[in-house]
Enzyme design. Structure first.
Site, PDB file in Angstrom:
ATOM      1  N   ASP A  13       2.401   2.134   3.310  1.00  0.00           N
ATOM      2  CA  ASP A  13       3.142   1.289   4.018  1.00  0.00           C
ATOM      3  C   ASP A  13       4.987   1.628   3.807  1.00  0.00           C
ATOM      4  O   ASP A  13       5.737   1.379   4.600  1.00  0.00           O
ATOM      5  CB  ASP A  13       3.164  -0.340   3.489  1.00  0.00           C
TER       6      ASP A  13
ATOM      7  N   HIS B 153       1.007  -1.206   0.062  1.00  0.00           N
ATOM      8  CA  HIS B 153      -0.090   0.091  -0.157  1.00  0.00           C
ATOM      9  C   HIS B 153       0.918   1.275   0.026  1.00  0.00           C
ATOM     10  O   HIS B 153       1.913   1.168   0.513  1.00  0.00           O
ATOM     11  CB  HIS B 153      -0.848   0.140   1.237  1.00  0.00           C
TER      12      HIS B 153
HETATM   13  C1  XLS Z   1      -7.717  -6.534   4.519  1.00  0.00           C
HETATM   14  C2  XLS Z   1      -7.162  -6.785   3.009  1.00  0.00           C
HETATM   15  C3  XLS Z   1      -6.092  -5.977   2.556  1.00  0.00           C
HETATM   16  C4  XLS Z   1      -5.866  -6.009   1.125  1.00  0.00           C
HETATM   17  C5  XLS Z   1      -4.926  -4.792   0.708  1.00  0.00           C
HETATM   18  O1  XLS Z   1      -8.352  -7.244   4.959  1.00  0.00           O
HETATM   19  O2  XLS Z   1      -6.765  -7.958   2.893  1.00  0.00           O
HETATM   20  O3  XLS Z   1      -4.837  -6.378   3.158  1.00  0.00           O
HETATM   21  O4  XLS Z   1      -5.237  -7.374   0.797  1.00  0.00           O
HETATM   22  O5  XLS Z   1      -5.443  -3.610   0.940  1.00  0.00           O
END
Ligand code: XLS
Ligand code: NI
Ligand code: NI
Length: 435
Positions: free
Chosen positions: A102, A99
């Site tokens: 991150d 993301h």
């Molecule tokens: C959350 C989601 C997230 C997505 C990406 O539950 O799995 O991690 O994979 O935003």
């Protein structure tokens, strides 16, 4: 600087090894059904769980020991890039996912956030060139910041909508810069709390509007990663619009987005929706929309997204079978959207957990390949639907029958002989396939 100095690149050593830092099943170059394991599996490491998760929970502070903290947020972010690529290289994972938030600090303004992202993604690009590691997908985190309390594309506040659009634009620019193969939208807060104040149709129309803007922009910049929607039924929103694969396909079809979007399916989201993972994969496959997977597992005794590393061989085998039936998962991959348990707080646990997940998927691949080669499920299904392959059944399929002709037939054949499924025997045979 190396963060895991005493650990070499992880190698395949087989099940007799006593070395913790070795693969016991994942042998990247080994061929299964004429293709290298690494090309079947296309493993990706998730930046968030690996680099930023601190082990805290609602009842306790952070526990994870990490050695990449610097004097400023930017210094920490740069250290993390180095540590992250060291982890990917040591594991031999060829892909990664992240993301925007991150990798770089958000700073005090959107402008500052963008500048931080530019600087850090320059560094990431360098690392990608040095190591050959590729970007499976990136995404914009449009759920953590307080501005997103009422959603991003589904917000009631047009300024928030614009902010989200800016994050998506930047995400696509970054995808172009780093050669991203896919781009994910997970609607973290695209859902609602109560219908007392919510216009569901209005909110979903707005979500579709943002997706159309994303398609238009990616066409404009000449970079079109495979767009993926990631369904999840709840958490953080009570009612999420992308509840599961079927609901998300209805959305895609309703807004004429077919062909533009596929699905990124996550095992733990499937079980939260009351489905098995293989169910979600099979639904996506039936729409030719299986794009990529987030590999993890939930705890069926708990009602939230625990994002555990996948270690259940049966579940993973059935998922892997769907991937083989799909003709593979490329340009998607297997992204470990998984985090270490709170009690696994050492740095080296990051490697051990991924080794466990990769070995589980390697076992699953071998088992699923054998099931496919032996036509295990094909034969079962062929036999089960045999009555539609001949006589009246074949006529129904060919569209030659109607309610009247079938009534005439049923009047003459009303003493129907039924067959047992012997499903317990089938399950026992299936156990023989598990590596
Ligand atoms: C959350 C989601 C997230 C997505 C990406 O539950 O799995 O991690 O994979 O935003
Ligand atoms: Ni996910
Ligand atoms: Ni998740």
């Amino acid at each position: 600087m190396a963060y895991f100095k005493n650990i070499e690149k992880i190698k395949y050593e087989g099940t007799d090894t006593k070395n913790l830092f070795a693969f016991r099943h994942y042998n990247p170059e080994e061929e299964v059904m004429g293709k290298k394991m690494k090309d079947h599996l296309r493993f990706a490491i998730a930046y968030w769980h690996t680099m930023t998760q601190d082990g805290s929970d609602p009842f306790g502070e952070s526990v994870n020991k990490r050695s990449w903290f610097g004097k400023t947020p930017m210094e920490t972010s740069k250290n993390r890039v180095n540590a992250f690529f060291e982890i990917c290289e040591k594991l031999g994972a060829e892909y990664f996912c992240f993301h925007d938030v991150d990798v770089a600090p958000e700073g005090d303004s959107l402008e500052e956030f963008f500048a931080n992202l530019d600087e850090i993604t320059d560094l990431i690009k360098e690392k990608m060139e040095q190591t050959g590691i590729k970007l499976l997908w990136n995404t914009a985190n449009m759920f953590s910041h307080p501005r997103y309390v009422n959603g991003a594309a589904s917000t009631n506040n047009a300024d928030v909508y614009a902010y989200a659009a800016a994050q998506v634009k930047k995400g696509l620019d970054i995808s172009k810069k780093l050669g991203g193969e896919n781009y994910v939208f997970w609607g973290g807060r695209e859902g609602y709390e109560t219908l007392l104040n919510t216009d569901m149709k209005f909110e979903q129309d707005n979500i579709a509007r943002l997706f159309k803007m994303a398609i238009a922009y990616s066409e404009k910049i000449g970079h079109k990663p495979q767009f993926l929607l990631e369904p999840k039924p709840k958490e953080p929103s009570k009612h999420q619009y992308d509840f599961d694969a079927a609901t998300t396909m209805a959305f895609i079809k309703h807004y004429d987005l077919e062909g533009e979007f596929k699905l990124n399916l996550e095992a733990n989201h499937a079980t939260l929706a009351g489905h098995t993972f293989e169910h979600e994969l099979a639904v996506a496959r039936s729409y030719n929309a299986l794009g990529s997977i987030d590999a993890n597992q939930g705890d069926l005794l708990l009602g939230w997204d625990t994002d555990e590393f996948p270690t259940n061989v049966l579940d993973t085998t059935l998922a892997m079978y769907e991937l083989l039936e799909n003709g593979g998962i490329a340009p998607g991959g297997i992204n470990f959207d998984a985090k270490v348990r709170r009690s696994s707080f050492e740095m080296e646990d990051l490697l051990l957990a991924h080794i466990a997940g990769m070995d589980t998927y390697a076992r699953a691949l071998k088992s699923a390949a054998k099931l496919k080669e032996d036509r295990f499920f094909d034969d079962l299904k062929e036999k089960r639907y045999a009555s539609f392959h001949k006589g009246i059944g074949a006529n129904i399929i060919a569209g030659k029958e109607n309610l009247e002709t079938l009534t005439n037939y049923a009047l003459k054949h009303d003493q129907i002989e039924m067959e047992s499924s012997h499903i317990e025997y089938v399950k026992s045979l299936l156990n023989d396939y598990l590596v």
